[in-house]
Design a protein around this motif. Structure first.
Motif, mmCIF file in Angstrom:
data_model
loop_
_atom_site.group_PDB
_atom_site.id
_atom_site.type_symbol
_atom_site.label_atom_id
_atom_site.label_comp_id
_atom_site.label_asym_id
_atom_site.label_seq_id
_atom_site.Cartn_x
_atom_site.Cartn_y
_atom_site.Cartn_z
ATOM 1 N N LYS A 4 1.707 6.459 -10.664
ATOM 2 C CA LYS A 4 0.262 6.197 -10.810
ATOM 3 C C LYS A 4 -0.309 7.007 -11.982
ATOM 4 N N GLU A 5 0.138 8.250 -12.098
ATOM 5 C CA GLU A 5 -0.364 9.107 -13.176
ATOM 6 C C GLU A 5 0.042 8.540 -14.541
ATOM 7 N N LYS A 6 1.318 8.109 -14.646
ATOM 8 C CA LYS A 6 1.791 7.504 -15.909
ATOM 9 C C LYS A 6 0.981 6.248 -16.220
ATOM 10 N N ASN B 110 0.866 -1.184 0.000
ATOM 11 C CA ASN B 110 0.000 0.000 0.000
ATOM 12 C C ASN B 110 0.901 1.232 0.000
ATOM 13 N N ASP B 111 0.296 2.407 -0.148
ATOM 14 C CA ASP B 111 1.098 3.627 -0.312
ATOM 15 C C ASP B 111 2.026 3.844 0.884
ATOM 16 N N GLU C 30 7.136 10.459 -6.316
ATOM 17 C CA GLU C 30 7.413 9.435 -7.341
ATOM 18 C C GLU C 30 6.231 8.475 -7.475
ATOM 19 N N LEU C 31 5.632 8.120 -6.329
ATOM 20 C CA LEU C 31 4.487 7.200 -6.365
ATOM 21 C C LEU C 31 3.350 7.827 -7.169
ATOM 22 N N PHE D 34 8.546 -0.075 -13.591
ATOM 23 C CA PHE D 34 9.247 1.181 -13.871
ATOM 24 C C PHE D 34 10.661 1.123 -13.300
ATOM 25 N N GLY D 35 11.512 2.030 -13.801
ATOM 26 C CA GLY D 35 12.874 2.119 -13.267
ATOM 27 C C GLY D 35 13.387 3.535 -13.389
ATOM 28 N N ARG D 36 14.495 3.790 -12.705
ATOM 29 C CA ARG D 36 15.097 5.132 -12.726
ATOM 30 C C ARG D 36 16.213 5.168 -13.770
ATOM 31 N N TYR D 37 16.284 6.280 -14.479
ATOM 32 C CA TYR D 37 17.306 6.454 -15.515
ATOM 33 C C TYR D 37 17.645 7.936 -15.611
ATOM 34 N N LYS D 38 18.858 8.273 -15.212
ATOM 35 C CA LYS D 38 19.340 9.665 -15.319
ATOM 36 C C LYS D 38 18.340 10.677 -14.750
#
Ligand code: C5P
Length: 240
Positions: free
Chosen positions: A151-153, A132-133, A146-147, A179-183
């Motif tokens: 969710k928006e994406k 959960n959140d 980020e959460l 999802f992942g982090r990139y630059k």
């Protein structure tokens, strides 16, 4: 050029490349269900999923949704940006099915309006527990901002894919994203394919996805082929 194997998943293998910012993902012919308890190797399965995933990643890019996809190197080999993956499975559900129906008092097929996002922790050994959140932010997996961004994406991707499938008389029941982090950015990673979506024929409610395999409802390769010939005939021609 491939370097060492970075990660062997249940249906894909990730290799490093000479460029630290890029990886290659090889879509294998393995198909699994129930956390790997059921497993088969089915000819062409990797090619079908690779083609679908490349198509959907490009479709999303055309709607300004950034993904890890760079290009296909061959029919099963996708070159991608090297993300630091976030260990969450983000699922958006337009109609109740699968684990939603097993866990909660809702009949299969019930329209969920607005769609419901559920998030699981990606950890086979723990059985992918639902988050959960508060757990996600409390454990520092994501910041609240980020959460919200994820969710928006996910909602935007859902709208794009629902519209796409509706044009072919197909209902997008639910699907899973990673999802992942990139630059400094959060990008969509992993795959979008018949393995990670539930699709029903709008009229007959026939499954057009991996449920055919999970539930022994028929020949899943035939189903994937039929689906591709319906939505991406130009790609499907390559498989005849
Ligand atoms: O099993 P459940 O009903 O929660 O699955 C919801 C959606 O997420 C389905 O479309 C399923 O294919 C996808 N999923 C996935 N990988 C998982 C769990 C679910 O692609 N590990």
């Amino acid at each position: 050029m491939f370097e060492e194997t970075l990660y062997q998943g249940k249906a894909k293998t990730l290799y490093g490349t000479s460029d630290p910012d890029e990886l290659v993902v090889v879509f294998r012919d393995d198909i699994t269900a129930f956390n790997g308890e059921k497993h088969d190797i089915l000819k062409d399965k990797g090619r079908f999923n690779a083609a679908a995933s490349a198509f959907f990643m490009e479709l999303l890019a055309s709607h300004t949704i950034a993904t890890h996809f760079i290009r296909m190197d061959d029919t099963i080999t996708m070159r991608v940006r090297h993300l630091a993956m976030i260990p969450l499975e983000v699922i958006i559900r337009n109609r109740a099915a699968g684990s939603m129906v097993k866990r909660y008092p809702v009949a299969e097929g019930t329209v969920l309006d607005p769609p419901i996002i559920t998030i699981d922790y990606k950890d086979d050994a723990r059985g992918d527990p639902m988050m959960n959140d508060e757990i996600i932010c409390g454990l520092g997996i994501l910041t609240p901002a980020e959460l919200e961004e994820i969710k928006e994406k996910t909602r935007r991707i859902n709208t794009i894919l629902c519209d796409f499938f509706a044009g072919y008389g197909i209902a997008l029941i639910d699907f899973k994203l990673e999802f992942g982090r990139y630059k400094g950015e959060i990008l969509l990673g992993d795959e979008i394919s018949m393995d990670s979506m539930r699709l029903w024929d709008e009229k007959t409610r026939e499954s057009l996805d991996k449920d055919v395999y999970r539930e022994n409802k028929g020949d899943v390769i035939k189903t994937y082929h039929t689906l591709l010939s319906r939505i991406l005939p130009e790609i499907d021609e390559e498989f005849d």
